[in-house]
Design an enzyme around this catalytic site. Structure first.
Site, PDB file in Angstrom:
ATOM      1  N   HIS A 141      41.469  16.609   8.514  1.00 53.68           N
ATOM      2  CA  HIS A 141      42.412  15.555   8.335  1.00 53.68           C
ATOM      3  C   HIS A 141      42.095  14.512   7.280  1.00 53.68           C
ATOM      4  CE1 HIS A 141      43.687  15.378  12.804  1.00 53.68           C
ATOM      5  NE2 HIS A 141      42.518  15.991  12.946  1.00 53.68           N
ATOM      6  N   LYS A 196      47.247  -0.236   9.773  1.00 49.98           N
ATOM      7  CA  LYS A 196      46.208   0.714   9.955  1.00 49.98           C
ATOM      8  C   LYS A 196      44.930   0.293   9.543  1.00 49.98           C
ATOM      9  CE  LYS A 196      49.290   2.116   6.268  1.00 49.98           C
ATOM     10  NZ  LYS A 196      49.601   3.385   6.665  1.00 49.98           N
ATOM     11  N   ARG A 197      43.805   1.109   9.933  1.00 51.00           N
ATOM     12  CA  ARG A 197      42.601   0.745   9.477  1.00 51.00           C
ATOM     13  C   ARG A 197      42.501   0.442   8.016  1.00 51.00           C
ATOM     14  NH1 ARG A 197      38.454   2.297  12.756  1.00 51.00           N
ATOM     15  NH2 ARG A 197      36.844   1.595  11.301  1.00 51.00           N
ATOM     16  N   LYS A 249      43.997   3.073   1.329  1.00 50.57           N
ATOM     17  CA  LYS A 249      45.357   2.587   1.965  1.00 50.57           C
ATOM     18  C   LYS A 249      45.764   1.475   1.203  1.00 50.57           C
ATOM     19  CE  LYS A 249      43.825   4.227   6.413  1.00 50.57           C
ATOM     20  NZ  LYS A 249      44.535   5.409   6.895  1.00 50.57           N
ATOM     21  N   THR A 303      50.502   8.519  10.257  1.00 47.09           N
ATOM     22  CA  THR A 303      51.713   8.699  11.516  1.00 47.09           C
ATOM     23  C   THR A 303      52.188   7.261  11.897  1.00 47.09           C
ATOM     24  OG1 THR A 303      49.517   8.445  12.919  1.00 47.09           O
ATOM     25  CG2 THR A 303      50.332  10.458  12.885  1.00 47.09           C
TER      26      THR A 303
END
Ligand code: 26Q
Length: 825
Positions: free
Chosen positions: A367, A559-560, A565, A667
């Site tokens: 992942h 998201k985290r 990110k 996702t």
């Protein structure tokens, strides 16, 4: 509007009166209360128990069906299952949602309020854990024999609060007062050895064998959670292991007069399943985490073998035919040497046969490409906790290096040291990913670009050695939770327009594509979005006290929190808009609400700084009367599955802005698009495949590509080039050094600026800044034309067929597991 006849009439297994009776019965007989005294928690509990009566019946049928036919099954081993809430999901999947709503209404109760009583089952950090939850939903829905194996954490992911804008972590207590969904199975308890030493025992005429004398033993108690497939044709289980002290050990100490010491032993043992580790680099290498991993792998492997033996006696060569074990990242890698240990030391198999079985049983999903996220354990720790496993790992490695690597690259020591399971560093380390790739018969990445990078950048030599081993399975999300349940307005519109079988066949969504230009359809689509925004605005008000207008663009990043990110890129864009508004009060922009939800790993300093900065900026912006409510910033505390279920349906814009090459898949990107949000995103992870399906022209794609990122890094990236070239960028970064957002405390936000300049801007925010700002400008322009916006939103939702977890599971079943369906008739 012309409405299509629904293709399937849901036949509830129970009627309204029957459901009412069942709930009232459970209040009386299960909880010892009655409908006049019960609070909402009790109503929730009673409703769950009533639903369980339907679930258990199907569970038994499924179990009998699988046992009778001795079906091949997949065992999904994962340290994380981020399930969220189960009541509305189970009602939905049993097709009794409406009847239960009616039943409760008749009793003066609102089903949505009752569902809100359920604590989230937050047994995961983020994407990887939620993917596991979507996958077990799809496995049951499609009728595949499958078991999810994980840990019964007492505390899931920490609860997030803000104090003066800073993240505070509080323990999560999801099962403080019990959990109606789980069933304890004492008949399947397992025992797990730890520590101690290995003895070589020589037996005349038989050679030698190894005996592991454990220094400690844990007890693993299984808790089963039924996983109801949509339509309830299959109910599989999620089996979670709880650690307890082994009585024998306890009593020895107790009998020797050490009652208090016995209690210490007990609480040490119970620590193993006490808490989910947050995804945190400082936790890497911790002894307790290794023991957690081993504890759950050992329990699961023993459980798998017990079931195998019941049907196949000791025909071990049949194991790979009956059992597939999927490793969700490297976290359960220790299951590999554990299976070897049992087959050789306990079942008496020879090494070659045991190794052949292992190689045909395990498959591994990667992942991440981030080098710091690849798991390694110190050899010394392994030797202390799992001495026999270390010996087995050495032997696997030695045979691999001499038989495989030496044959392919004779005399090439550099290759050997790169591919070895043991890293010859100081201290020496065990590389879990290498062990997985050497053993597994298939290794998959989670989106096309990611799987290519796994081949070319992460494991190029392994790819040369095993050219058919590395494959792709693009992630997906379950449309049951992420559309039907969370967005009933849109689900109903779809049912009426294209029939209701999209729930099981998401490709059907493409039938709405021709309606993208139909103004009546556009209006209904946008009205639903508006209703969802109204509901979200209410939550925002309740949670944060901030008023937001539903006419503004809801621009969402959930998201985290991680620098790759790039929530900080979003932040500097917000500052850009704010500055423009302050400099020109008439600056023409569509009002925007920037929404965030994210947890930072507790020891990830920079991630916590970004949360703090966003909260400080929010305070300032939201109270600045000069900007006429054109800008609002809201960071919702404690982002979790149940909050996400309100945020995806309410979003206009989805932020998917990772540095290209770093987000394996994502996702959330799929959930947004499925619910009619438009994506602003880089060509990274599954965004690339989404662009193929939707058409890149219907998204706001910006920034450097994977190739361009590589080239820029190779050239020597210098963020100052961008800083000095772009005065607007310079001014917003300099702003962070002032006390504008932290009155009388200048410099509190300076670390963010430093990370983007002095510390080298590892994630290339400044390189992508201008292109990002322009993409936002294009969003503003398009939103002014509501019909054009609606058209694109519909084209997005209609193109999401591929990104459903049923398709992912079918891919796994055919490419990796060779699995057949056995639904109950
Ligand atoms: C490691 C060491 C110690 C403690 C915890 C961990 C740990 C825990 C969780 C390391 C990583 C994770 C989770 C990773 C994760 O969620 N990865 C995401 O997986 C998604 C599903 O495939 C992808 O969509 C995302 O791109 C990927 O980031």
């Amino acid at each position: 509007m012309a409405t299509k006849k629904t293709t399937k009439v849901a036949v509830p297994a129970v009627g309204c009166a029957e459901m009412q009776q069942a709930i009232i019965d459970r209040l009386h007989k299960g909880l010892g209360t009655d409908k006049d005294k019960a609070n909402n928690k009790a109503w929730w509990n009673a409703t769950c128990q009533a639903v369980n009566e339907l679930v258990f019946e199907k569970l038994t049928q499924t179990h009998q069906n699988h046992a009778e036919k001795d079906t091949r099954a997949v065992n999904y081993l994962s340290l994380e299952f981020l399930m969220g809430r189960l009541l509305s999901n189970n009602l939905q999947n049993l097709e009794v949602f409406d009847v239960t709503q009616e039943a409760l209404k008749g009793l003066g109760k609102d089903l949505y309020e009752i569902c809100d009583e359920e604590p989230d089952m937050a047994l995961g950090n983020g994407g990887l854990g939620r993917l596991a939850a979507c996958f077990i939903d799809s496995l049951a829905t499609l009728g595949y024999p499958a078991i999810g194996y994980g840990i019964h954490y007492e505390h899931g992911l920490f609860k997030q609060e803000f104090q003066d804008g800073r993240q505070i972590e509080r323990p999560d207590t999801w099962r403080e007062y019990g959990n109606p969904w789980e069933i304890c199975r004492p008949e399947s308890i397992q025992f797990v050895p730890l520590y101690g030493y290995v003895e070589t025992v020589y037996e005349q005429g038989k050679g030698s064998r190894k005996v592991w004398h454990a220094g400690q033993k844990l007890k693993g108690v299984p808790w089963d959670i039924p996983i109801v497939g949509y339509g309830a044709k299959t109910v599989n289980i999620l089996r979670l292991w709880e650690s307890r002290a082994h009585e024998a050990f306890d009593w020895d100490v107790f009998n020797a007069g050490g009652y208090v010491d016995a209690q210490t032993e007990k609480s040490k043992a119970e620590t193993i399943s006490k808490v989910l580790y947050p995804n945190d680099s400082t936790d890497a290498g911790k002894e307790l985490r290794l023991i957690q991993q081993y504890f759950f792998c050992a329990c699961s492997v023993k459980d798998i073998l017990r079931r195998f033996k019941r049907a196949n006696k000791e025909e071990w060569s049949l194991l790979p035919e009956k059992v597939a074990i999927q490793l969700n990242d490297t976290h359960p890698t220790i299951a590999i040497p554990e299976l070897m240990r049992i087959l050789i030391d306990e079942e008496g198999l020879e090494w070659p046969e045991a190794w052949e079985i292992c190689q045909n049983t395990f498959a591994y999903t990667n992942h991440t490409l981030l080098p710091e996220a690849l798991e390694k354990w110190s050899v010394a720790l392994f030797e202390k906790v799992l001495p026999r496993h270390l010996e087995i790992i050495y032997e696997i490695n030695s045979q691999f290096l001499t038989k495989v690597v030496e044959k392919k690259w004779p005399g090439d020591d550099a290759k050997k040291s790169k591919l070895s399971v043991i890293e010859e560093s100081q201290p020496r380390m065990v590389r879990m990913a290498n062990l997985c790739v050497i053993t597994a018969y298939k290794v998959n990445g989670v989106a096309a670009v990611h799987s290519e990078l796994v081949k070319t950048d992460l494991f190029p030599e392994f790819h040369e050695l095993f050219p058919t081993k590395l494959v792709n399975v693009t992630n997906g999300v379950t449309p049951r939770r992420w559309l039907k349940a969370c967005n009933p307005g849109l689900a109903t519109l779809l049912d009426e327009s294209i029939g209701d079988d999209w729930v099981l066949n998401l490709d059907k969504l493409k039938e709405i594509l021709p309606k993208a230009t139909d103004t009546a359809f556009q209006k209904r689509f946008m009205d639903i979005k508006k209703e969802n925004k109204v509901a979200m605005a209410k939550i925002i008000k309740e949670e944060t006290g901030v008023d937001v207008s539903v006419d503004a663009i809801f621009d969402v990043q959930i998201k985290r929190l991680h620098e790759y990110k790039r929530q900080q890129l979003n932040l500097i864009h917000i500052l850009t808009l704010y500055k423009r508004l302050l400099e020109d009060p008439d600056y023409d922009m569509v009002p925007r609400v920037f929404l965030f939800g994210a947890k930072a790993a507790p020891s990830y300093h920079m991630a916590k700084e970004i949360i703090f900065a966003l909260n400080k900026i929010a305070d300032k912006v939201n109270n600045d009367t000069r900007i006429n409510d054109k800008l609002k910033v809201v960071f919702l505390p404690n982002y979790r599955v149940s909050l996400a279920e309100h945020m995806f349906p309410a979003a206009d814009v989805s932020e998917q802005i990772s540095t290209a090459g770093l987000e394996a898949s994502g996702t959330g990107n799929m959930k947004f698009s499925l619910n009619g949000a438009l994506t602003i995103g880089t060509m990274d992870g599954a965004n690339i495949e989404m662009a193929e399906e939707i058409g890149a022209e219907h998204m706001f794609i910006f920034g450097l590509s994977v190739e361009e990122v590589k080239a820029l890094k190779a050239d020597g990236y210098n963020p100052y080039d961008y800083y000095y070239k772009n005065p607007e960028l310079k001014s917003v970064l300099d702003w962070l050094d002032s006390d504008f957002f932290t009155p009388s405390h200048p410099g509190l936000l300076s670390d963010i600026k430093r990370s983007l300049l002095e510390w080298g801007d590892e994630y290339l925010c400044l390189a992508d800044y201008e292109s990002y700002v322009n993409a936002h400008q294009a969003i503003d322009t398009l939103y002014r034309d509501q019909s054009a916006w609606a058209e694109k939103a519909i084209l997005n939702a209609g193109a999401m067929g591929k990104f459903n977890s049923d398709r992912s599971i079918e891919d796994y079943a055919t490419k990796i597991w060779n699995l057949k369906k056995f639904p109950i008739a």
